[in-house]
Motif scaffolding. Structure first.
Motif, short mmCIF file in Angstrom:
data_model
loop_
_atom_site.label_atom_id
_atom_site.label_comp_id
_atom_site.label_asym_id
_atom_site.label_seq_id
_atom_site.Cartn_x
_atom_site.Cartn_y
_atom_site.Cartn_z
N LEU A 8 43.00 40.09 65.50
CA LEU A 8 43.16 41.33 64.73
C LEU A 8 42.46 42.45 65.48
CD1 LEU A 8 42.38 40.05 61.12
CD2 LEU A 8 44.59 40.16 62.29
N THR A 9 43.11 43.60 65.57
CA THR A 9 42.55 44.76 66.25
C THR A 9 42.27 45.85 65.22
OG1 THR A 9 43.88 44.23 68.20
CG2 THR A 9 42.94 46.44 68.10
N PHE A 10 41.05 46.40 65.29
CA PHE A 10 40.62 47.45 64.38
C PHE A 10 40.22 48.67 65.20
CE2 PHE A 10 39.78 43.45 62.30
CZ PHE A 10 40.22 43.67 61.00
N PRO A 11 40.37 49.87 64.64
CA PRO A 11 39.92 51.06 65.36
C PRO A 11 38.41 50.98 65.62
CG PRO A 11 41.07 51.66 63.31
CD PRO A 11 40.90 50.18 63.32
N GLY A 12 37.98 51.42 66.78
CA GLY A 12 36.55 51.43 67.11
C GLY A 12 35.83 52.57 66.41
N ASP A 13 34.53 52.43 66.31
CA ASP A 13 33.70 53.47 65.70
C ASP A 13 33.39 54.56 66.71
OD1 ASP A 13 33.55 52.16 63.26
OD2 ASP A 13 31.77 51.03 63.84
N ASP A 14 33.30 55.80 66.24
CA ASP A 14 32.85 56.94 67.05
C ASP A 14 33.60 57.07 68.37
OD1 ASP A 14 30.96 57.51 65.06
OD2 ASP A 14 29.51 56.15 65.97
N THR A 20 38.10 43.85 68.33
CA THR A 20 39.00 42.74 68.06
C THR A 20 38.22 41.60 67.43
OG1 THR A 20 38.71 41.81 70.26
CG2 THR A 20 40.57 43.29 69.96
N VAL A 21 38.88 40.89 66.52
CA VAL A 21 38.30 39.75 65.84
C VAL A 21 39.34 38.64 65.84
CG1 VAL A 21 37.39 38.88 63.63
CG2 VAL A 21 36.94 41.23 64.32
N VAL A 22 38.92 37.43 66.22
CA VAL A 22 39.81 36.28 66.17
C VAL A 22 39.59 35.57 64.85
CG1 VAL A 22 40.38 34.05 67.22
CG2 VAL A 22 39.88 36.03 68.67
N VAL A 23 40.70 35.33 64.15
CA VAL A 23 40.64 34.61 62.87
C VAL A 23 41.47 33.33 62.99
CG1 VAL A 23 40.20 36.63 61.43
CG2 VAL A 23 42.55 36.00 61.95
N TYR A 37 43.36 33.50 56.71
CA TYR A 37 42.68 33.34 58.00
C TYR A 37 41.29 33.93 57.88
CZ TYR A 37 47.23 32.27 60.00
OH TYR A 37 48.44 31.68 60.28
N ALA A 38 40.31 33.36 58.59
CA ALA A 38 38.94 33.86 58.54
C ALA A 38 38.32 33.77 59.92
CB ALA A 38 38.11 33.05 57.54
N ASP A 39 37.37 34.68 60.19
CA ASP A 39 36.63 34.59 61.45
C ASP A 39 35.53 33.53 61.30
OD1 ASP A 39 34.73 35.93 59.86
OD2 ASP A 39 34.14 37.28 61.47
#
Length: 77
Positions: A8-14, A20-23, A37-39
């Motif tokens: 899963l890809t999430f927008p970065g901060d600042d 990215t997080v693998v679940v 799904y869970a990390d």
């Protein structure tokens, strides 16, 4: 059949690059009947359909859920 793992890809901060997080698929099903799904920590939880549609699920009270900008099935290892 759904993949066993997703990235899963999430927008970065600042303005930083994306996070990215693998679940990995759990034995649970979400409200839509699709696999949950869970990390590795169990904090990031998502229901992912067979069309790679993602519904983020809260793992605790007052959790602010971010929606991923992408979900990529990972090959079996």
């Amino acid at each position: 059949m759904s993949a066993r793992r997703y990235e899963l890809t999430f927008p970065g901060d600042d303005g930083a690059g994306p996070d990215t997080v693998v679940v990995e698929r759990t034995e649970a099903s979400g409200p839509g009947g699709h696999p949950v799904y869970a990390d590795a920590t169990g904090i990031v939880r998502a229901e992912i359909s067979d069309r790679d549609e993602v519904r983020m699920l809260a793992s605790g009270a007052r959790q602010a859920l971010a929606h991923p900008t992408g979900a990529r099935p990972l090959p079996e290892s």
